[in-house]
Design an enzyme around this catalytic site. Structure first.
Site, PDB file in Angstrom:
ATOM      1  N   HIS A  52      -1.128  -4.132  -1.334  1.00 48.41           N
ATOM      2  CA  HIS A  52       0.020  -3.258  -1.608  1.00 48.41           C
ATOM      3  C   HIS A  52       0.500  -2.452  -0.398  1.00 48.41           C
ATOM      4  O   HIS A  52       1.489  -1.735  -0.495  1.00 48.41           O
ATOM      5  CB  HIS A  52      -0.301  -2.316  -2.777  1.00 48.41           C
ATOM      6  CG  HIS A  52      -0.465  -3.052  -4.061  1.00 48.41           C
ATOM      7  ND1 HIS A  52      -1.691  -3.514  -4.502  1.00 48.41           N
ATOM      8  CD2 HIS A  52       0.445  -3.461  -4.965  1.00 48.41           C
ATOM      9  CE1 HIS A  52      -1.520  -4.163  -5.637  1.00 48.41           C
ATOM     10  NE2 HIS A  52      -0.245  -4.148  -5.951  1.00 48.41           N
ATOM     11  N   LYS A 105      10.203  -7.757  -4.095  1.00 47.49           N
ATOM     12  CA  LYS A 105      11.504  -7.180  -4.402  1.00 47.49           C
ATOM     13  C   LYS A 105      12.243  -6.808  -3.129  1.00 47.49           C
ATOM     14  O   LYS A 105      13.441  -6.992  -3.022  1.00 47.49           O
ATOM     15  CB  LYS A 105      11.313  -5.919  -5.238  1.00 47.49           C
ATOM     16  CG  LYS A 105      11.317  -6.194  -6.705  1.00 47.49           C
ATOM     17  CD  LYS A 105      11.515  -4.881  -7.423  1.00 47.49           C
ATOM     18  CE  LYS A 105      11.029  -4.988  -8.840  1.00 47.49           C
ATOM     19  NZ  LYS A 105      10.789  -3.697  -9.424  1.00 47.49           N
ATOM     20  N   CYS A 127      -3.606  -2.148  -7.543  1.00 50.30           N
ATOM     21  CA  CYS A 127      -4.615  -3.118  -7.995  1.00 50.30           C
ATOM     22  C   CYS A 127      -5.375  -2.619  -9.217  1.00 50.30           C
ATOM     23  O   CYS A 127      -6.077  -3.390  -9.857  1.00 50.30           O
ATOM     24  CB  CYS A 127      -5.636  -3.391  -6.904  1.00 50.30           C
ATOM     25  SG  CYS A 127      -4.961  -4.036  -5.387  1.00 50.30           S
ATOM     26  N   HIS A 153       8.314 -12.716 -13.482  1.00 52.83           N
ATOM     27  CA  HIS A 153       8.891 -13.565 -12.442  1.00 52.83           C
ATOM     28  C   HIS A 153       8.250 -14.950 -12.509  1.00 52.83           C
ATOM     29  O   HIS A 153       7.390 -15.216 -13.350  1.00 52.83           O
ATOM     30  CB  HIS A 153       8.783 -12.907 -11.063  1.00 52.83           C
ATOM     31  CG  HIS A 153       7.394 -12.646 -10.559  1.00 52.83           C
ATOM     32  ND1 HIS A 153       6.439 -13.632 -10.468  1.00 52.83           N
ATOM     33  CD2 HIS A 153       6.789 -11.505 -10.126  1.00 52.83           C
ATOM     34  CE1 HIS A 153       5.318 -13.131  -9.991  1.00 52.83           C
ATOM     35  NE2 HIS A 153       5.502 -11.828  -9.782  1.00 52.83           N
ATOM     36  N   HIS A 173       4.395 -15.335 -12.837  1.00 56.05           N
ATOM     37  CA  HIS A 173       3.844 -15.117 -14.174  1.00 56.05           C
ATOM     38  C   HIS A 173       4.193 -16.302 -15.085  1.00 56.05           C
ATOM     39  O   HIS A 173       3.384 -16.743 -15.895  1.00 56.05           O
ATOM     40  CB  HIS A 173       4.413 -13.849 -14.809  1.00 56.05           C
ATOM     41  CG  HIS A 173       4.322 -12.632 -13.949  1.00 56.05           C
ATOM     42  ND1 HIS A 173       5.426 -11.951 -13.511  1.00 56.05           N
ATOM     43  CD2 HIS A 173       3.260 -11.971 -13.445  1.00 56.05           C
ATOM     44  CE1 HIS A 173       5.054 -10.910 -12.776  1.00 56.05           C
ATOM     45  NE2 HIS A 173       3.733 -10.902 -12.711  1.00 56.05           N
ATOM     46  N   CYS A 219      -6.883   2.105  -5.511  1.00 55.14           N
ATOM     47  CA  CYS A 219      -5.502   1.649  -5.360  1.00 55.14           C
ATOM     48  C   CYS A 219      -4.912   1.463  -6.744  1.00 55.14           C
ATOM     49  O   CYS A 219      -5.415   0.647  -7.530  1.00 55.14           O
ATOM     50  CB  CYS A 219      -5.439   0.327  -4.590  1.00 55.14           C
ATOM     51  SG  CYS A 219      -3.776  -0.387  -4.624  1.00 55.14           S
ATOM     52  N   CYS A 263      -4.533  -0.627   1.333  1.00 53.30           N
ATOM     53  CA  CYS A 263      -4.853  -1.767   0.473  1.00 53.30           C
ATOM     54  C   CYS A 263      -4.095  -2.957   1.048  1.00 53.30           C
ATOM     55  O   CYS A 263      -2.884  -2.895   1.246  1.00 53.30           O
ATOM     56  CB  CYS A 263      -4.408  -1.480  -0.954  1.00 53.30           C
ATOM     57  SG  CYS A 263      -4.095  -2.974  -1.895  1.00 53.30           S
ATOM     58  N   LYS A 319       6.072 -14.348   0.978  1.00 56.60           N
ATOM     59  CA  LYS A 319       5.523 -13.673  -0.192  1.00 56.60           C
ATOM     60  C   LYS A 319       6.691 -13.224  -1.073  1.00 56.60           C
ATOM     61  O   LYS A 319       7.711 -12.773  -0.571  1.00 56.60           O
ATOM     62  CB  LYS A 319       4.729 -12.456   0.284  1.00 56.60           C
ATOM     63  CG  LYS A 319       3.895 -11.842  -0.797  1.00 56.60           C
ATOM     64  CD  LYS A 319       3.044 -10.722  -0.218  1.00 56.60           C
ATOM     65  CE  LYS A 319       2.350  -9.987  -1.237  1.00 56.60           C
ATOM     66  NZ  LYS A 319       2.390  -9.241  -2.188  1.00 56.60           N
TER      67      LYS A 319
HETATM   68  N1  MSP Z   1      -2.876  -7.201 -16.073  1.00 56.55           N
HETATM   69  C1  MSP Z   1      -3.649  -7.927 -15.130  1.00 56.55           C
HETATM   70  C2  MSP Z   1      -4.423  -9.039 -15.822  1.00 56.55           C
HETATM   71  C3  MSP Z   1      -5.305  -8.591 -16.934  1.00 56.55           C
HETATM   72  S1  MSP Z   1      -6.049  -9.922 -17.739  1.00 56.55           S
HETATM   73  C4  MSP Z   1      -7.190  -9.220 -18.711  1.00 56.55           C
HETATM   74  C5  MSP Z   1      -2.735  -8.510 -14.063  1.00 56.55           C
HETATM   75  N2  MSP Z   1      -1.452  -8.637 -14.415  1.00 56.55           N
HETATM   76  S2  MSP Z   1      -0.244  -9.163 -13.489  1.00 56.55           S
HETATM   77  O1  MSP Z   1       0.980  -8.857 -14.188  1.00 56.55           O
HETATM   78  O2  MSP Z   1      -0.371  -8.666 -12.165  1.00 56.55           O
HETATM   79  O3  MSP Z   1      -0.307 -10.715 -13.532  1.00 56.55           O
HETATM   80  C6  MSP Z   1      -1.259 -11.390 -12.850  1.00 56.55           C
HETATM   81  C7  MSP Z   1      -1.121 -12.889 -13.010  1.00 56.55           C
HETATM   82  O4  MSP Z   1       0.218 -13.361 -12.770  1.00 56.55           O
HETATM   83  C8  MSP Z   1      -1.926 -13.546 -11.922  1.00 56.55           C
HETATM   84  O5  MSP Z   1      -3.294 -13.618 -12.217  1.00 56.55           O
HETATM   85  C9  MSP Z   1      -1.297 -14.900 -11.905  1.00 56.55           C
HETATM   86  O6  MSP Z   1      -1.790 -15.587 -13.024  1.00 56.55           O
HETATM   87  C10 MSP Z   1       0.191 -14.602 -12.083  1.00 56.55           C
HETATM   88  N3  MSP Z   1       0.896 -14.487 -10.807  1.00 56.55           N
HETATM   89  C11 MSP Z   1       1.507 -13.380 -10.305  1.00 56.55           C
HETATM   90  N4  MSP Z   1       2.116 -13.689  -9.119  1.00 56.55           N
HETATM   91  C12 MSP Z   1       1.914 -14.981  -8.818  1.00 56.55           C
HETATM   92  C13 MSP Z   1       2.297 -15.854  -7.764  1.00 56.55           C
HETATM   93  N5  MSP Z   1       3.037 -15.462  -6.734  1.00 56.55           N
HETATM   94  N6  MSP Z   1       1.883 -17.146  -7.828  1.00 56.55           N
HETATM   95  C14 MSP Z   1       1.153 -17.606  -8.888  1.00 56.55           C
HETATM   96  N7  MSP Z   1       0.776 -16.815  -9.873  1.00 56.55           N
HETATM   97  C15 MSP Z   1       1.099 -15.496  -9.864  1.00 56.55           C
HETATM   98  O7  MSP Z   1      -3.205  -8.855 -13.003  1.00 56.55           O
END
Ligand code: MSP
Length: 501
Positions: free
Chosen positions: A149, A300, A131, A19, A22, A128, A146, A297
């Site tokens: 979540h 989905k 997380c 999304h 990411h 959790c 949590c 926030k």
């Molecule tokens: N897999 C772990 C990271 C492991 S690194 C060794 C993880 N993955 S995640 O799919 O949840 O992606 C996390 C990252 O996505 C966050 O740290 C951030 O960089 C980005 N973001 C996810 N949602 C976000 C927002 N709503 N806003 C900004 N960045 C966001 O955690």
């Protein structure tokens, strides 16, 4: 030897589609990667997917997939395809189910074990799976859930292997003290220092109850804790354990980008793991903020998840990049809204920049036979501007970099309003050539500075100004460069067609 620049994004969980949140991290990484390449650095830009998590198994089951690996392969392919569609110039895409990652993890584990930093113990705790982390009761909300979540963590009791994280408490604090640039923005440093000082505990790095993951070397009845495994991606991707020469060339990383949600893993656990394995610590970890969608926030259930690819298709990739950097101060929380994107698209890109480019190019055709005229005054140089811009980009202060660029966009627009080239033309005033020259010269510098931020727009601008295709680097004399008189300009094309009307 050119300097090397290694930067990483987090590796993403594949239980969901990418999304805009990411995409944000990955797009910013791409801006930095392109900027560094233009300065002449040899860049390695790593991203990838985090696949050895219970989330993968749950998602596969939910999707009705019987073969987990096959499901994961499909999801990982979607993530990679998304970044390709957005033209993100990553050098490699690491997957934690790749054999090269497995090799790296085994070698890493062996080293840490040889140090005496892994021991067997019993773990009892609240876990959790959202997380992939244990919680203390005090971390939970009033309902005992949590906070992220909104579900109750599970009570887990099992034999685990532990990493002696507490052994590194003093070393971590000393490192952070001696390297003020390690944790950025600096506002995050205290949070980490407080965590390390007051809350650090040895971490369990294996799971007995889970089946999906990398088996603990020497005890196949357990799999490695997903974070211990996932963090190692940052070195497996450049060849730790498989390509020593490449690993030595690029490690330590110049910057690791993370969201603020995962800064503790990156600024405490990860550097301690590296110390235990006798590997250098990255130069910087930069934590950016989180953003909401229209004040809410992203989720989905609310149905407000923004798809980066469809957004880029509607508004262009460049406009999406511009908006993310301009709207949300990098390092702080922010809010994303398609309406704000549309306003900035029409005002700042369409009107301020797009119209300017088109007016300047059209005027060169109309008043100067399509050729850049001779400048009647010494053209002002852009050295101070480049210094500001470069400095801002090196600090990841994209707001400052964009405002430096837009100062020139606005100045050029003002120049047109004030000098009225069409009147100079009517009056046969010889200042006309100078004005047209100065406008084109400014736009050339604007385009060069926009290359890492809006690569397609910048390339189109350079083409319309007759400057040819941009080179792989800026070249050393870019600060002092001026557009060539006599150069033939290209055709004028609208850069940002109006949207929403
Ligand atoms: N897999 C772990 C990271 C492991 S690194 C060794 C993880 N993955 S995640 O799919 O949840 O992606 C996390 C990252 O996505 C966050 O740290 C951030 O960089 C980005 N973001 C996810 N949602 C976000 C927002 N709503 N806003 C900004 N960045 C966001 O955690």
């Amino acid at each position: 030897m050119p300097k090397t620049y290694f930067l990483t994004t987090p590796i993403y969980y594949i239980n969901d589609r990418p999304h805009i949140g990411h995409a944000y991290t990955t797009i910013v990484a791409d801006v930095i990667a392109r900027f560094q390449r233009l300065t002449g650095a040899e860049v390695f830009f790593a991203t990838g997917t985090d696949e050895n998590s219970q989330k993968s198994v749950d998602a596969a089951q939910k999707a009705g997939a019987t073969d987990i690996q096959q499901y994961i392969d499909g999801m990982a392919a979607q993530w990679e395809a998304t970044w390709r569609e957005l033209d993100l110039t990553f050098s490699d895409f690491i997957r934690t189910t790749h054999s090269r990652h497995l090799t790296a993890v085994r070698e890493f584990f062996r080293r840490v074990e040889a140090k005496g930093d892994i021991y067997e113990g019993e773990y009892v705790g609240l876990y959790c799976t959202g997380c992939e982390a244990f919680y203390r009761t005090s971390d939970l909300n009033e309902a005992g859930e949590c906070p992220l979540h909104r579900r109750k963590p599970e009570m887990i009791r099992e034999k685990n292997y532990f990493f002696r994280l507490t052994k590194y408490r003093d070393a971590l604090l000393a490192y952070i003290e001696a390297h003020p640039e390690f944790i950025q923005p600096t506002s995050r440093r205290n949070e980490i220092i407080n965590y390390i000082t007051n809350h650090l505990e040895d971490v369990s790095i294996s799971r007995q109850s889970q089946k999906w993951g990398i088996p603990v070397p020497g005890d196949e009845s357990q799999v490695l804790y997903v974070w211990f495994d996932a963090l190692i991606n940052y070195i497996s991707v450049i060849g730790f354990g498989t390509d020593d020469a490449q690993f030595k060339k690029f490690w330590p990383a110049q910057v690791q980008l993370v969201g603020k949600d995962i800064i503790k893993f990156h600024c405490a656990l990860w550097p301690a793991m590296l110390m235990a394995a006798d590997i250098a610590i990255p130069e910087r970890v930069f934590a950016h903020g989180f953003f909401t969608i229209d004040g809410q926030k992203m989720s989905k259930s609310l149905g407000n998840v923004v798809d980066p690819v469809t957004t880029a298709q509607k508004y262009t990739k460049d406009a999406l990049r511009y908006f993310l950097l301009r709207e949300i101060t990098f390092g702080e929380d922010g809010d994303f809204s398609l309406q704000k994107l549309e306003t900035r698209y029409n005002d700042e890109l369409g009107n301020a920049l797009g119209n300017l480019v088109s007016r300047v190019v059209v005027m060169q055709h109309k008043f100067s036979a399509g050729v850049i005229p001779v400048c009647g005054v010494p053209a002002p140089d852009f050295e101070a501007t480049w210094t500001h811009y470069r400095d801002a980009m090196e600090r990841f202060d994209f707001t400052a970099a964009l405002s430096t660029i837009w100062d020139h966009v606005h100045a050029a627009n003002r120049m047109i309003t004030e000098e009225k080239p069409w009147e100079l033309a009517k009056a046969g005033d010889e200042r006309l050539g100078t004005v047209l020259y100065l406008l084109a010269d400014t736009l050339m510098h604007v385009a060069y500075m926009l290359l890492p931020i809006m690569p397609e727009t910048a390339a189109k601008m350079l083409e319309q100004l007759g400057c040819g295709a941009p080179g792989a680097t800026w070249g050393e004399d870019i600060d002092r460069a001026h557009i060539a008189s006599g150069q033939r300009v290209g055709e004028s094309h609208i850069l940002f067609p109006k949207i929403g009307e």
